[in-house]
Motif scaffolding. Structure first.
Motif, mmCIF file in Angstrom:
data_model
loop_
_atom_site.group_PDB
_atom_site.id
_atom_site.type_symbol
_atom_site.label_atom_id
_atom_site.label_comp_id
_atom_site.label_asym_id
_atom_site.label_seq_id
_atom_site.Cartn_x
_atom_site.Cartn_y
_atom_site.Cartn_z
ATOM 1 N N GLY A 380 -45.710 0.490 -1.633
ATOM 2 C CA GLY A 380 -46.064 1.899 -1.479
ATOM 3 C C GLY A 380 -44.846 2.785 -1.331
ATOM 4 O O GLY A 380 -44.770 3.863 -1.940
ATOM 5 N N ILE A 381 -43.878 2.359 -0.522
ATOM 6 C CA ILE A 381 -42.646 3.129 -0.356
ATOM 7 C C ILE A 381 -41.904 3.204 -1.689
ATOM 8 O O ILE A 381 -41.393 4.256 -2.080
ATOM 9 C CB ILE A 381 -41.752 2.503 0.731
ATOM 10 C CG1 ILE A 381 -42.383 2.708 2.112
ATOM 11 C CG2 ILE A 381 -40.345 3.105 0.702
ATOM 12 C CD1 ILE A 381 -41.700 1.928 3.210
ATOM 13 N N ALA A 382 -41.868 2.070 -2.410
ATOM 14 C CA ALA A 382 -41.209 2.058 -3.709
ATOM 15 C C ALA A 382 -41.924 2.984 -4.694
ATOM 16 O O ALA A 382 -41.282 3.669 -5.490
ATOM 17 C CB ALA A 382 -41.160 0.637 -4.266
ATOM 18 N N PHE A 383 -43.266 3.015 -4.647
ATOM 19 C CA PHE A 383 -44.026 3.879 -5.547
ATOM 20 C C PHE A 383 -43.727 5.353 -5.258
ATOM 21 O O PHE A 383 -43.474 6.134 -6.178
ATOM 22 C CB PHE A 383 -45.518 3.613 -5.390
ATOM 23 C CG PHE A 383 -46.382 4.560 -6.179
ATOM 24 C CD1 PHE A 383 -46.528 4.395 -7.544
ATOM 25 C CD2 PHE A 383 -47.028 5.615 -5.558
ATOM 26 C CE1 PHE A 383 -47.311 5.278 -8.286
ATOM 27 C CE2 PHE A 383 -47.820 6.492 -6.284
ATOM 28 C CZ PHE A 383 -47.956 6.325 -7.653
ATOM 29 N N ILE A 384 -43.748 5.730 -3.975
ATOM 30 C CA ILE A 384 -43.430 7.113 -3.604
ATOM 31 C C ILE A 384 -42.031 7.468 -4.085
ATOM 32 O O ILE A 384 -41.792 8.531 -4.675
ATOM 33 C CB ILE A 384 -43.544 7.311 -2.078
ATOM 34 C CG1 ILE A 384 -44.998 7.165 -1.620
ATOM 35 C CG2 ILE A 384 -42.995 8.683 -1.663
ATOM 36 C CD1 ILE A 384 -45.152 7.074 -0.109
ATOM 37 N N ASN A 385 -41.085 6.560 -3.848
ATOM 38 C CA ASN A 385 -39.703 6.808 -4.231
ATOM 39 C C ASN A 385 -39.544 6.852 -5.749
ATOM 40 O O ASN A 385 -38.769 7.644 -6.285
ATOM 41 C CB ASN A 385 -38.796 5.736 -3.637
ATOM 42 C CG ASN A 385 -37.338 6.172 -3.585
ATOM 43 O OD1 ASN A 385 -37.030 7.218 -3.038
ATOM 44 N ND2 ASN A 385 -36.464 5.378 -4.169
ATOM 45 N N THR A 386 -40.320 6.005 -6.453
ATOM 46 C CA THR A 386 -40.246 5.969 -7.910
ATOM 47 C C THR A 386 -40.644 7.302 -8.518
ATOM 48 O O THR A 386 -39.910 7.893 -9.315
ATOM 49 C CB THR A 386 -41.173 4.871 -8.470
ATOM 50 O OG1 THR A 386 -40.721 3.603 -8.010
ATOM 51 C CG2 THR A 386 -41.180 4.880 -9.990
ATOM 52 N N ILE A 387 -41.844 7.779 -8.145
ATOM 53 C CA ILE A 387 -42.318 9.044 -8.711
ATOM 54 C C ILE A 387 -41.463 10.204 -8.206
ATOM 55 O O ILE A 387 -41.042 11.076 -8.976
ATOM 56 C CB ILE A 387 -43.795 9.287 -8.341
ATOM 57 C CG1 ILE A 387 -44.667 8.115 -8.808
ATOM 58 C CG2 ILE A 387 -44.276 10.603 -8.954
ATOM 59 C CD1 ILE A 387 -44.635 7.856 -10.294
ATOM 60 N N GLY A 388 -41.173 10.202 -6.902
ATOM 61 C CA GLY A 388 -40.397 11.293 -6.329
ATOM 62 C C GLY A 388 -39.005 11.388 -6.900
ATOM 63 O O GLY A 388 -38.477 12.485 -7.145
#
Length: 437
Positions: A380-388
């Motif tokens: 989840g943290i990686a997903f937020i960071n990926t899109i952001g």
């Protein structure tokens, strides 16, 4: 004294001893891990954003227009974002110690190789490869630290780690200006020396981390059994919001998507300024060395502001309100930077914007770990960071395109203010779905 009184006294004494032990244990962990991780992140941002200083010579040498430079500066984040989630899943599988070290070593080598670019195509390819190599570093460290520190420490710990971002610019400005002065030494251009000298330390730090880190408190040979016990108990006993511990559920959680939009907005603003600031200052007919020193001033203020604001947010417990306030300060700063023709007031506005953006970054990353755990936290943290982090592509690209279209940086800075306004609104909406003390 009665038996009950004796027992109560013993329990009180044990609680005091455990409290002292906990503080000592966390202090030991902080001093062992945080300086080296923060130093690694300093070079992460130096190697990611030194392109702004290299451009003062490189664009002329290899024939890049403003749009080509903006595209190439941003394309790093396409590679970065494409490999972000897979990288953090592999970190979860192989362990943070090994994977974070691998990331540092590979990006350090590729950063040195940036000195070999010879035109737009090689510039694009090397920036893309550098992004792939860096993928997973920040979310990997954020996930790693959440396994070591409970919520009441997290914003402060993250702020000391994330202070590397403005510090990298405090250091990178003067250092970039000095390295460009090596132009012609041993047959290399100044921008080539910049890439080589700033890339080597990442490789060295990666090798040091192999010895310095432990994946979990339970694995740390340098902690006593009692120190391990209090650290594990502190992390496991923290009060959390409605918890998600499966990756699929995390990616469908409205809170994750709202956090992603907030992060995207202030990342666009952050990179839109950071990559272009040297060239914005160049309009004042300053030398490269003067640009280096002057560009350090806003980031020095941002470094101090980040630490103070994160500490206040931790003590108040009102992370979301503080997050939205930081984003709004950035909006005001960008507007001030373009509303006046005076250089000193414009620089003050950009400084306020950078204080807001860096403060938001530290406070923001203490929020997702309140409701994500385990593999959901890693992914989840990686997903937020990926899109952001696609903001690292859009920010420089938008500013470069608007510069070519309008002939000034004002439209680009106004666009950055718009993205931060969106972050402000969604940060306030987060309060409706996440408990804020």
């Amino acid at each position: 004294m009665s038996n009950m009184a004796i027992e109560q006294s013993s329990f009180a004494s044990l609680a005091v001893d455990d409290d002292a032990l906990k503080k000592a244990a966390f202090r030991k962990v902080i001093w062992r891990m945080l300086p080296i991780l923060t130093l690694g992140y300093v070079f992460n941002f130096l190697d990611r954003t030194n392109i702004g200083f290299a451009a003062l010579q490189m664009n002329r040498d290899i024939g890049l227009s403003a749009s080509q430079f903006g595209w190439g500066a941003g394309i790093l984040f396409i590679g970065y974002c494409g490999f972000e989630v897979p990288s953090n899943i592999l970190l979860y599988r192989f362990g943070a110690r090994l994977w974070i070290s691998r990331i540092l070593i590979s990006w350090g080598l590729l950063s040195c190789a940036m000195s070999l670019v010879s035109g737009p195509t090689s510039f694009y390819l090397m920036r893309f490869a550098l992004g792939v190599a860096e993928a997973g570093f920040f979310p990997g460290v954020a996930y790693f630290l959440s396994a070591w520190f409970p919520a009441q420490y997290r914003a402060r710990i993250l702020s000391w780690f994330l202070v590397a971002i403005p510090v990298s610019s405090v250091i990178g400005g003067p250092l970039g200006g000095l390295l460009l002065e090596l132009d012609g030494h041993l047959g290399l251009a100044g921008w080539q020396w910049l890439f080589i000298i700033e890339g080597i330390p990442a490789v060295i730090i990666g090798l040091v981390l192999l010895k310095q880190l432990a994946d979990r408190p339970q694995d740390a040979a340098w902690l006593t059994p009692d120190e391990k016990r209090v650290i594990v108990a502190s992390v496991e006993s923290e009060k959390r919001d409605r918890v998600v511990n499966r990756l699929g559920l995390a990616l469908r959680d409205i809170r994750v998507w709202m956090c992603t939009i907030v992060y995207l907005g202030f990342t666009v603003g952050s990179y839109g300024v950071q990559i272009w600031l040297p060239q914005i200052l160049k309009q004042q007919n300053l030398s490269n060395l003067q640009i280096g020193w002057i560009s350090a001033l806003p980031y020095l203020a941002a470094s101090v502001g980040m630490i103070i604001w994160a500490g206040f947010a931790d003590r108040s417990g009102r992370k979301i309100i503080n997050l939205s306030t930081c984003c709004f300060l950035a909006v005001v700063g960008f507007v001030l930077a373009i509303a006046t023709r005076r250089f000193d007031l414009s620089l003050l506005g950009l400084t306020a914007a950078l204080v807001g953006v860096t403060g938001a970054r530290a406070i923001f990353w203490s929020i997702p770990t309140r409701f994500l755990t385990g593999i959901a936290a890693a992914g989840g943290i990686a997903f937020i960071n990926t899109i952001g982090t696609t903001g690292g592509f859009f920010g420089p690209t938008i500013v470069g395109w608007l510069k070519d279209t309008t002939g000034t940086f004002e439209a680009g800075l106004l666009a950055m203010a718009g993205f931060l306004a969106v972050s402000t609104v969604f940060a306030l909406l987060l309060k409706l779905v996440i408990h804020d003390e």
